[in-house]
Design a protein around this motif. Structure first.
Motif, PDB file in Angstrom:
ATOM      1  N   ARG A 194     -18.959 -12.831  29.070  1.00  0.00           N
ATOM      2  CA  ARG A 194     -17.708 -12.904  28.699  1.00  0.00           C
ATOM      3  C   ARG A 194     -17.972 -14.045  28.425  1.00  0.00           C
ATOM      4  O   ARG A 194     -18.542 -15.471  28.309  1.00  0.00           O
ATOM      5  CB  ARG A 194     -17.420 -13.137  30.426  1.00  0.00           C
ATOM      6  CG  ARG A 194     -17.461 -14.323  30.823  1.00  0.00           C
ATOM      7  CD  ARG A 194     -17.145 -13.856  32.154  1.00  0.00           C
ATOM      8  NE  ARG A 194     -17.488 -15.597  33.658  1.00  0.00           N
ATOM      9  CZ  ARG A 194     -16.532 -16.203  33.380  1.00  0.00           C
ATOM     10  NH1 ARG A 194     -16.172 -17.225  33.161  1.00  0.00           N
ATOM     11  NH2 ARG A 194     -17.835 -17.561  34.314  1.00  0.00           N
ATOM     12  N   PHE A 195     -16.709 -13.783  27.019  1.00  0.00           N
ATOM     13  CA  PHE A 195     -15.792 -15.670  26.522  1.00  0.00           C
ATOM     14  C   PHE A 195     -16.056 -16.501  28.402  1.00  0.00           C
ATOM     15  O   PHE A 195     -15.468 -16.366  28.974  1.00  0.00           O
ATOM     16  CB  PHE A 195     -15.148 -15.109  25.360  1.00  0.00           C
ATOM     17  CG  PHE A 195     -15.646 -14.587  24.322  1.00  0.00           C
ATOM     18  CD1 PHE A 195     -16.445 -15.227  23.362  1.00  0.00           C
ATOM     19  CD2 PHE A 195     -15.267 -13.268  24.620  1.00  0.00           C
ATOM     20  CE1 PHE A 195     -16.688 -14.554  22.153  1.00  0.00           C
ATOM     21  CE2 PHE A 195     -15.778 -12.456  22.890  1.00  0.00           C
ATOM     22  CZ  PHE A 195     -16.595 -13.339  22.209  1.00  0.00           C
ATOM     23  N   LEU A 196     -16.463 -18.216  27.789  1.00  0.00           N
ATOM     24  CA  LEU A 196     -15.928 -18.892  28.564  1.00  0.00           C
ATOM     25  C   LEU A 196     -14.959 -19.716  27.880  1.00  0.00           C
ATOM     26  O   LEU A 196     -15.646 -20.374  26.437  1.00  0.00           O
ATOM     27  CB  LEU A 196     -17.162 -19.423  29.216  1.00  0.00           C
ATOM     28  CG  LEU A 196     -17.056 -20.292  30.283  1.00  0.00           C
ATOM     29  CD1 LEU A 196     -16.149 -20.418  31.416  1.00  0.00           C
ATOM     30  CD2 LEU A 196     -18.079 -21.481  30.477  1.00  0.00           C
ATOM     31  N   THR A 197     -14.186 -20.405  27.837  1.00  0.00           N
ATOM     32  CA  THR A 197     -13.603 -22.185  27.395  1.00  0.00           C
ATOM     33  C   THR A 197     -14.438 -23.039  27.670  1.00  0.00           C
ATOM     34  O   THR A 197     -14.501 -23.262  29.279  1.00  0.00           O
ATOM     35  CB  THR A 197     -12.111 -22.006  27.150  1.00  0.00           C
ATOM     36  OG1 THR A 197     -11.508 -20.829  26.544  1.00  0.00           O
ATOM     37  CG2 THR A 197     -11.060 -23.371  26.690  1.00  0.00           C
ATOM     38  N   ARG A 198     -14.819 -23.846  27.212  1.00  0.00           N
ATOM     39  CA  ARG A 198     -14.990 -25.324  27.481  1.00  0.00           C
ATOM     40  C   ARG A 198     -14.030 -26.300  26.844  1.00  0.00           C
ATOM     41  O   ARG A 198     -13.416 -25.939  25.726  1.00  0.00           O
ATOM     42  CB  ARG A 198     -16.545 -25.580  27.553  1.00  0.00           C
ATOM     43  CG  ARG A 198     -17.511 -24.365  28.552  1.00  0.00           C
ATOM     44  CD  ARG A 198     -18.617 -25.002  27.694  1.00  0.00           C
ATOM     45  NE  ARG A 198     -19.917 -23.950  28.777  1.00  0.00           N
ATOM     46  CZ  ARG A 198     -20.454 -23.449  29.069  1.00  0.00           C
ATOM     47  NH1 ARG A 198     -19.871 -24.252  30.982  1.00  0.00           N
ATOM     48  NH2 ARG A 198     -21.144 -22.584  29.769  1.00  0.00           N
ATOM     49  N   SER A 199     -14.293 -28.408  27.112  1.00  0.00           N
ATOM     50  CA  SER A 199     -13.243 -28.538  26.574  1.00  0.00           C
ATOM     51  C   SER A 199     -14.244 -29.811  26.621  1.00  0.00           C
ATOM     52  O   SER A 199     -14.384 -29.708  27.143  1.00  0.00           O
ATOM     53  CB  SER A 199     -11.410 -28.434  26.668  1.00  0.00           C
ATOM     54  OG  SER A 199     -11.859 -28.647  28.189  1.00  0.00           O
ATOM     55  N   ARG A 200     -13.199 -30.706  25.308  1.00  0.00           N
ATOM     56  CA  ARG A 200     -13.412 -31.728  25.424  1.00  0.00           C
ATOM     57  C   ARG A 200     -12.462 -32.933  24.679  1.00  0.00           C
ATOM     58  O   ARG A 200     -11.722 -32.622  24.050  1.00  0.00           O
ATOM     59  CB  ARG A 200     -14.777 -32.294  24.551  1.00  0.00           C
ATOM     60  CG  ARG A 200     -14.594 -32.315  23.036  1.00  0.00           C
ATOM     61  CD  ARG A 200     -15.742 -32.429  22.380  1.00  0.00           C
ATOM     62  NE  ARG A 200     -15.940 -32.777  21.205  1.00  0.00           N
ATOM     63  CZ  ARG A 200     -15.227 -34.023  20.405  1.00  0.00           C
ATOM     64  NH1 ARG A 200     -14.553 -34.513  20.237  1.00  0.00           N
ATOM     65  NH2 ARG A 200     -14.914 -33.584  19.046  1.00  0.00           N
ATOM     66  N   LEU A 201     -12.226 -34.786  25.155  1.00  0.00           N
ATOM     67  CA  LEU A 201     -11.086 -34.661  24.365  1.00  0.00           C
ATOM     68  C   LEU A 201     -11.349 -35.244  22.992  1.00  0.00           C
ATOM     69  O   LEU A 201     -12.650 -35.219  22.966  1.00  0.00           O
ATOM     70  CB  LEU A 201     -11.001 -35.838  25.649  1.00  0.00           C
ATOM     71  CG  LEU A 201      -9.791 -36.204  26.791  1.00  0.00           C
ATOM     72  CD1 LEU A 201      -9.990 -37.136  27.797  1.00  0.00           C
ATOM     73  CD2 LEU A 201      -8.912 -35.184  26.691  1.00  0.00           C
ATOM     74  N   PHE A 202     -10.076 -35.651  22.526  1.00  0.00           N
ATOM     75  CA  PHE A 202     -10.792 -35.821  20.851  1.00  0.00           C
ATOM     76  C   PHE A 202     -10.748 -36.988  21.162  1.00  0.00           C
ATOM     77  O   PHE A 202      -9.978 -37.790  21.952  1.00  0.00           O
ATOM     78  CB  PHE A 202      -9.591 -35.227  20.461  1.00  0.00           C
ATOM     79  CG  PHE A 202      -9.481 -34.085  19.605  1.00  0.00           C
ATOM     80  CD1 PHE A 202     -10.591 -33.252  18.968  1.00  0.00           C
ATOM     81  CD2 PHE A 202      -8.362 -33.219  20.356  1.00  0.00           C
ATOM     82  CE1 PHE A 202     -10.724 -32.262  18.363  1.00  0.00           C
ATOM     83  CE2 PHE A 202      -8.717 -32.108  19.674  1.00  0.00           C
ATOM     84  CZ  PHE A 202      -9.489 -31.318  18.869  1.00  0.00           C
ATOM     85  N   THR A 203     -10.926 -37.612  20.061  1.00  0.00           N
ATOM     86  CA  THR A 203     -11.023 -39.313  19.867  1.00  0.00           C
ATOM     87  C   THR A 203      -9.439 -39.370  19.675  1.00  0.00           C
ATOM     88  O   THR A 203      -9.280 -38.867  19.042  1.00  0.00           O
ATOM     89  CB  THR A 203     -12.505 -39.848  19.144  1.00  0.00           C
ATOM     90  OG1 THR A 203     -12.337 -39.382  17.794  1.00  0.00           O
ATOM     91  CG2 THR A 203     -14.033 -39.594  19.966  1.00  0.00           C
TER      92      THR A 203
END
Length: 127
Positions: A103-112
């Motif tokens: 399955r596709f999974l969304t991870r994320s990170r904050l933009f600088t």
């Protein structure tokens, strides 16, 4: 010229799966699910099968496929880069990767702060 801070990117594993799915189904599109039956999974559809409208925004493309999200959800995630990955398991019941056993999974990170200042505007859907 590519966006220096794309709002959505994909891992190599996700890009390889996208290519396999395009070979089977033709052009594709993605929409970040906002809940209900499929939680908050990125959903993969044949291009045009899911109608986008004025309440959707296009974040960019992954593997040459447009990636959409509801405007309300985008308001919450606007300060993050979405990183689309692939993991073992069952995905959304309507998403094309389901039969693949992944399955596709969304991870994320904050933009600088610098990346946020350089972000391109999102494209709005049409009603």
């Amino acid at each position: 010229m590519s966006d220096p801070s794309p709002r959505v990117v994909a891992t190599e594993a996700a890009l390889a799966l996208i290519e396999r799915l395009k070979a089977q189904h033709g052009p594709l599109m993605f929409h970040q699910s906002g809940g209900c039956c499929d939680g908050s999974a990125p959903m993969c559809w044949p291009a045009g099968e899911l109608r986008t409208g004025g309440s959707d925004v296009k974040l960019g493309e992954i593997g040459g496929c447009p990636f959409w999200m509801s405007e309300a959800q985008f308001d919450y995630w606007r300060h993050t880069q979405l990183i689309i990955d692939v993991v073992p398991g069952r995905g959304g019941m309507f998403s094309l990767e389901g039969p693949e056993g992944v399955r596709f999974l969304t991870r994320s990170r904050l933009f600088t702060d610098e990346e946020s200042a350089a972000l391109s505007p999102v494209e709005r859907g049409r009603d």
